[in-house]
Each structure stands twice: as structure tokens, then as C-alpha cells.
Design a protein around this motif. Structure first.
Motif, PDB file in Angstrom:
ATOM      1  N   VAL A 138      61.076   4.910  -8.228  1.00  0.00           N
ATOM      2  CA  VAL A 138      59.853   5.854  -8.480  1.00  0.00           C
ATOM      3  C   VAL A 138      59.691   6.418  -9.885  1.00  0.00           C
ATOM      4  N   ARG A 139      60.848   7.300  -9.598  1.00  0.00           N
ATOM      5  CA  ARG A 139      60.751   8.197 -10.768  1.00  0.00           C
ATOM      6  C   ARG A 139      60.939   7.378 -12.410  1.00  0.00           C
ATOM      7  N   ALA A 140      61.718   6.290 -12.170  1.00  0.00           N
ATOM      8  CA  ALA A 140      61.689   5.485 -13.601  1.00  0.00           C
ATOM      9  C   ALA A 140      60.396   4.968 -13.930  1.00  0.00           C
ATOM     10  N   GLU A 195      55.452   7.679 -20.852  1.00  0.00           N
ATOM     11  CA  GLU A 195      55.529   7.191 -22.179  1.00  0.00           C
ATOM     12  C   GLU A 195      54.412   6.416 -22.686  1.00  0.00           C
ATOM     13  N   LEU A 196      53.770   5.655 -21.528  1.00  0.00           N
ATOM     14  CA  LEU A 196      52.718   4.563 -22.107  1.00  0.00           C
ATOM     15  C   LEU A 196      51.316   5.471 -22.167  1.00  0.00           C
ATOM     16  N   THR A 197      50.891   5.954 -21.210  1.00  0.00           N
ATOM     17  CA  THR A 197      49.726   6.748 -20.843  1.00  0.00           C
ATOM     18  C   THR A 197      48.863   7.437 -22.227  1.00  0.00           C
ATOM     19  N   PRO A 198      49.804   8.072 -22.517  1.00  0.00           N
ATOM     20  CA  PRO A 198      49.218   9.025 -23.920  1.00  0.00           C
ATOM     21  C   PRO A 198      48.886   8.359 -25.090  1.00  0.00           C
ATOM     22  N   ALA A 199      48.973   6.950 -24.984  1.00  0.00           N
ATOM     23  CA  ALA A 199      48.602   6.104 -26.233  1.00  0.00           C
ATOM     24  C   ALA A 199      46.974   5.705 -25.905  1.00  0.00           C
ATOM     25  N   GLU A 200      46.535   5.904 -24.562  1.00  0.00           N
ATOM     26  CA  GLU A 200      45.298   5.435 -24.311  1.00  0.00           C
ATOM     27  C   GLU A 200      44.223   6.500 -24.872  1.00  0.00           C
ATOM     28  N   PRO A 201      43.148   5.768 -25.387  1.00  0.00           N
ATOM     29  CA  PRO A 201      42.022   6.493 -26.142  1.00  0.00           C
ATOM     30  C   PRO A 201      41.498   7.606 -25.394  1.00  0.00           C
ATOM     31  N   ALA A 202      41.333   7.628 -24.035  1.00  0.00           N
ATOM     32  CA  ALA A 202      40.825   8.707 -23.241  1.00  0.00           C
ATOM     33  C   ALA A 202      41.765   9.627 -22.647  1.00  0.00           C
ATOM     34  N   ASN A 203      43.170   9.315 -22.729  1.00  0.00           N
ATOM     35  CA  ASN A 203      43.863  10.260 -22.090  1.00  0.00           C
ATOM     36  C   ASN A 203      44.353  11.714 -22.862  1.00  0.00           C
ATOM     37  N   LEU A 204      44.097  12.678 -22.218  1.00  0.00           N
ATOM     38  CA  LEU A 204      44.339  14.275 -22.775  1.00  0.00           C
ATOM     39  C   LEU A 204      45.625  14.555 -22.277  1.00  0.00           C
ATOM     40  N   THR A 249      44.462  -0.826 -16.973  1.00  0.00           N
ATOM     41  CA  THR A 249      45.732  -1.071 -18.185  1.00  0.00           C
ATOM     42  C   THR A 249      46.755  -2.137 -17.621  1.00  0.00           C
ATOM     43  N   ASP A 250      47.401  -2.895 -18.269  1.00  0.00           N
ATOM     44  CA  ASP A 250      48.553  -3.694 -17.907  1.00  0.00           C
ATOM     45  C   ASP A 250      49.634  -2.769 -17.387  1.00  0.00           C
ATOM     46  N   HIS A 251      49.902  -1.520 -17.845  1.00  0.00           N
ATOM     47  CA  HIS A 251      51.025  -0.777 -17.437  1.00  0.00           C
ATOM     48  C   HIS A 251      50.835   0.006 -16.098  1.00  0.00           C
ATOM     49  N   PHE A 252      49.372   0.251 -15.878  1.00  0.00           N
ATOM     50  CA  PHE A 252      49.234   0.821 -14.690  1.00  0.00           C
ATOM     51  C   PHE A 252      49.269  -0.386 -13.467  1.00  0.00           C
ATOM     52  N   GLY A 253      48.935  -1.491 -13.789  1.00  0.00           N
ATOM     53  CA  GLY A 253      49.049  -2.743 -12.696  1.00  0.00           C
ATOM     54  C   GLY A 253      50.563  -2.890 -12.518  1.00  0.00           C
TER      55      GLY A 253
END
Length: 95
Positions: A19-21, A28-37, A69-73
Motif C-alpha cells: 500500500v505504501r509503495a 509522484e504522478l498526481t501533481p502533474a494533473e492540471p487541477a491538482n494543488l 486517470t489511469d494511475h488512479f485506476g
């Protein structure tokens, strides 16, 4: 209006590393999303297998886009959620 998500995840200690990994990969991936703060992942002190996530988005639509997003899935739906023994999620608007 900015939108925040606070999630508490708990898994068996045997699943903690997996789960940690996955959560760190999401960090690492989420901050690249346009709406992520912001996307923060915390491990609870003295409670093995327990995590707290604090996420911020430009609005609820941004969070909903994050869930598509693919990474969320791959990492949350496919890896983390099946291993959780407890999960609470709070949605809030930033004042």
C-alpha cells in the motif's frame, strides 16, 4: 472554490509495504494533473498499516477528473482499495 480530500486508509501490517509503495507512486504522478494543488501521503505514527492522505484540487470537478486517470485506476482501485480493512474519506471546500 478549492476542494480538499482527507482520506484515512488502514490495511493489515502484512500489506503495508504494498500500500505504501502504491501511495508513493500516486504522490509522484498526481501533481502533474492540471487541477491538482497538492497531494500528501502520511503514515500514522505508532499504527502500522495506517495512512492519511491530504489532497487539494481546484474544485470538485478536478477531483473527479483525478479519479478517472489511469494511475488512479491502477494504483488506488487496482492495488490499494482491495487491501484496505478500513477507509474513511472526507470531502471539504477550502474557506
Amino acid at each position: 472554490m478549492a476542494f480538499a480530500v482527507v482520506a484515512h486508509y488502514r490495511c493489515a501490517p502484512a500489506d503495508e509495504a504494498t500500500v505504501r509503495a502504491a501511495l508513493l507512486r500516486m504522490r509522484e504522478l498526481t501533481p502533474a494533473e492540471p487541477a491538482n494543488l497538492g497531494y500528501e501521503v502520511h503514515a500514522e505514527v505508532d499504527r502500522p498499516g495506517s495512512f492519511v492522505l491530504y489532497e487539494r484540487y481546484t474544485g470538485r470537478a478536478g477531483f473527479e477528473a483525478h479519479r478517472e486517470t489511469d494511475h488512479f485506476g491502477e494504483f488506488v482501485v487496482g492495488c490499494v482499495l482491495p487491501l484496505l480493512t478500513e477507509r474513511t474519506v472526507t470531502f471539504a471546500e477550502v474557506l
